[in-house]
Scaffold this motif. Structure first.
Motif, PDB file in Angstrom:
ATOM      1  N   ALA A   3      61.947  45.910  37.099  1.00 41.27           N
ATOM      2  CA  ALA A   3      63.399  45.825  37.254  1.00 41.27           C
ATOM      3  C   ALA A   3      64.118  46.204  35.967  1.00 41.27           C
ATOM      4  N   PHE A   4      63.528  45.867  34.824  1.00 41.59           N
ATOM      5  CA  PHE A   4      64.147  46.149  33.525  1.00 41.59           C
ATOM      6  C   PHE A   4      63.773  47.531  32.990  1.00 41.59           C
ATOM      7  N   GLY A   5      62.491  47.896  33.125  1.00 41.06           N
ATOM      8  CA  GLY A   5      61.988  49.050  32.392  1.00 41.06           C
ATOM      9  C   GLY A   5      61.658  50.274  33.198  1.00 41.06           C
ATOM     10  N   GLY A   6      61.724  50.202  34.527  1.00 45.49           N
ATOM     11  CA  GLY A   6      61.386  51.351  35.345  1.00 45.49           C
ATOM     12  C   GLY A   6      60.124  51.132  36.152  1.00 45.49           C
ATOM     13  N   PRO A   7      59.851  52.006  37.097  1.00 45.05           N
ATOM     14  CA  PRO A   7      58.757  51.783  38.054  1.00 45.05           C
ATOM     15  C   PRO A   7      57.369  51.894  37.442  1.00 45.05           C
ATOM     16  N   TYR A   8      56.384  51.410  38.193  1.00 43.82           N
ATOM     17  CA  TYR A   8      54.975  51.661  37.912  1.00 43.82           C
ATOM     18  C   TYR A   8      54.572  52.899  38.712  1.00 43.82           C
ATOM     19  N   VAL A   9      53.787  53.763  38.100  1.00 37.78           N
ATOM     20  CA  VAL A   9      53.360  54.998  38.745  1.00 37.78           C
ATOM     21  C   VAL A   9      51.868  54.933  39.039  1.00 37.78           C
ATOM     22  N   ARG A  10      51.457  55.573  40.124  1.00 42.19           N
ATOM     23  CA  ARG A  10      50.048  55.517  40.556  1.00 42.19           C
ATOM     24  C   ARG A  10      49.244  56.655  39.941  1.00 42.19           C
ATOM     25  N   LEU A  11      48.079  56.306  39.405  1.00 39.11           N
ATOM     26  CA  LEU A  11      47.105  57.275  38.912  1.00 39.11           C
ATOM     27  C   LEU A  11      45.967  57.361  39.923  1.00 39.11           C
ATOM     28  N   ASP A  12      45.658  58.548  40.371  1.00 40.39           N
ATOM     29  CA  ASP A  12      44.532  58.716  41.283  1.00 40.39           C
ATOM     30  C   ASP A  12      43.225  58.383  40.575  1.00 40.39           C
ATOM     31  N   GLY A  13      42.327  57.750  41.309  1.00 39.24           N
ATOM     32  CA  GLY A  13      41.011  57.447  40.754  1.00 39.24           C
ATOM     33  C   GLY A  13      40.743  55.956  40.700  1.00 39.24           C
ATOM     34  N   CYS A  14      39.489  55.618  40.464  1.00 36.05           N
ATOM     35  CA  CYS A  14      39.024  54.231  40.398  1.00 36.05           C
ATOM     36  C   CYS A  14      38.451  53.986  39.004  1.00 36.05           C
ATOM     37  N   PHE A  15      39.068  53.073  38.240  1.00 33.22           N
ATOM     38  CA  PHE A  15      38.690  52.894  36.840  1.00 33.22           C
ATOM     39  C   PHE A  15      38.409  51.436  36.463  1.00 33.22           C
ATOM     40  N   VAL A  16      38.248  50.570  37.458  1.00 36.44           N
ATOM     41  CA  VAL A  16      37.903  49.163  37.217  1.00 36.44           C
ATOM     42  C   VAL A  16      37.001  48.684  38.343  1.00 36.44           C
ATOM     43  N   ARG A  17      36.073  47.793  37.983  1.00 33.03           N
ATOM     44  CA  ARG A  17      35.298  47.069  38.999  1.00 33.03           C
ATOM     45  C   ARG A  17      35.824  45.642  39.039  1.00 33.03           C
ATOM     46  N   TYR A  18      36.231  45.200  40.229  1.00 34.04           N
ATOM     47  CA  TYR A  18      36.854  43.891  40.446  1.00 34.04           C
ATOM     48  C   TYR A  18      35.833  42.969  41.109  1.00 34.04           C
ATOM     49  N   ARG A  19      35.467  41.903  40.385  1.00 33.86           N
ATOM     50  CA  ARG A  19      34.396  41.015  40.818  1.00 33.86           C
ATOM     51  C   ARG A  19      34.934  39.862  41.665  1.00 33.86           C
ATOM     52  N   LYS A  20      34.323  39.648  42.830  1.00 35.60           N
ATOM     53  CA  LYS A  20      34.628  38.498  43.679  1.00 35.60           C
ATOM     54  C   LYS A  20      33.456  37.523  43.588  1.00 35.60           C
ATOM     55  N   HIS A  21      33.766  36.259  43.293  1.00 37.10           N
ATOM     56  CA  HIS A  21      32.713  35.245  43.191  1.00 37.10           C
ATOM     57  C   HIS A  21      33.306  33.881  43.507  1.00 37.10           C
ATOM     58  N   GLN A  22      32.474  32.878  43.570  1.00 34.92           N
ATOM     59  CA  GLN A  22      32.914  31.562  44.026  1.00 34.92           C
ATOM     60  C   GLN A  22      33.870  30.875  43.063  1.00 34.92           C
ATOM     61  N   ARG A  23      33.911  31.322  41.794  1.00 29.09           N
ATOM     62  CA  ARG A  23      34.830  30.697  40.851  1.00 29.09           C
ATOM     63  C   ARG A  23      36.110  31.513  40.657  1.00 29.09           C
TER      64      ARG A  23
END
Length: 331
Positions: free
Chosen positions: A207-227
């Motif tokens: 709202a203050f600084g301008g939009p977020y823009v999308r970069l094509d590609g996958c650059f993080v692995r997001y871990r799902k676990h019980q904690r």
């Protein structure tokens, strides 16, 4: 609005802030992924913000800092102050022009930082950049799919997210995928909110600084676990309250977005009603349906009342992809 300069004298261009608490078994992998970014973009620092871990994460952070004093800085707490306080501590310790967030149980993939900096350099009018992530289950290592397919919805069908689109419940972004201009950010994270404070922070940045823009590609692995925090029973039990409280804060600060905020409120109420019907709490479901009616979403309230049984299956995690597709199409 921002309390931060564009860049401190002599500071690196990028600060990677690793936010962690009791994540020792994941910590080395998180650090190594961040250090690998320097192979293609050397002008960076790594800030480790630890929230009073008791499992040895703090000692591990100190050991890594001793081995890489030129690139790793510490923001350690003696006590557990919560996610908002820890993220604020990491932000205040960061000196770079850009800030990248990383959960202590997630992993950066090669090329992330250099690609995001290049995009933001090309588009000075935007405040940040996001990308896709690979979601995997731990300890099995099973890849569940891309974040864009499992959770992300419309955020990955559009090129940029402004404040109004940020309020669309079909738009979801993962904090560990962001790179944001530090001088567009608020001074810190609201400590009143345990789980959803990053959403408010990102909304205010946009709202203050301008939009977020999308970069094509996958650059993080997001871990799902019980904690994972999404598995925390207390968080799950109070999620609807916190979501609506955050929207209340946005309404008070940005009333011009009232109609879009109301649509997001209706979405949260509908989702909670479906969950209630799914677990057999029909009185709670009916009460939430009346709240949807009171918000002026009469058609959705009627549809929920008439079709509550088949619709309630959309609250089952087994049908997440179908629910996401329907949400993306119809809102």
């Amino acid at each position: 609005m921002s309390a931060f300069p564009n860049r401190e004298a002599g500071a690196p261009r990028v600060s990677i802030v690793i936010v962690c608490y009791n994540q020792l078994e994941f910590f080395d992998e998180a650090i190594q992924g961040c250090l690998a970014q320097a192979e293609t973009f050397s002008d960076l620092e790594i800030v480790i913000a630890d929230d009073g871990s008791t499992d040895g994460t703090t000692d591990a952070a100190r050991q890594w800092a001793e081995r890489h004093p030129d690139i790793i800085r510490l923001a350690l707490s003696d006590t557990n102050g919560g996610i908002a306080a820890n993220m604020t501590a990491g932000l205040k310790a960061a000196r770079g022009e850009f800030v990248a967030w990383l959960g202590g149980d997630d992993v950066m993939l090669p090329g992330k930082i250099v690609r995001q900096v290049e995009m933001l350099d090309r588009q000075p009018e935007v405040s940040g950049c996001y990308h896709d992530a690979e979601v995997f289950e731990w300890p099995s290592g099973e890849v569940l799919g891309l974040f864009s397919r499992l959770y992300g919805g419309r955020a990955f069908k559009i090129d940029r997210v402004d404040a109004r689109r940020m309020l669309d419940p079909r738009v979801q972004m993962l904090p560990s995928t962001l790179l944001v201009r530090r001088d567009r950010m608020p001074a810190g994270f609201d400590p009143r909110f345990r789980f959803h404070n990053d959403y408010l922070f990102d909304f205010e940045t946009i709202a203050f600084g301008g939009p977020y823009v999308r970069l094509d590609g996958c650059f993080v692995r997001y871990r799902k676990h019980q904690r994972s925090i999404g598995k925390d029973k207390q968080v799950v039990s109070t999620l609807i309250e916190e979501n609506l409280m955050v929207l209340g804060a946005i309404t008070a600060r940005y009333p011009r977005y009232a109609s879009a905020i109301r649509r997001r409120e209706v979405y949260y109420l509908l989702l909670e009603a479906l969950k209630a019907h799914r677990r057999g709490d029909h009185a709670r479901g009916a009460e939430l349906t009346r709240a949807v009616w009171a918000k002026g979403a009469w058609g959705k309230a009627i549809a929920l009342k008439l079709l509550r049984r088949p619709l309630s299956y959309l609250a089952d995690p087994r049908y997440r992809r179908l629910a996401l597709e329907l949400r993306s199409r119809f809102g």
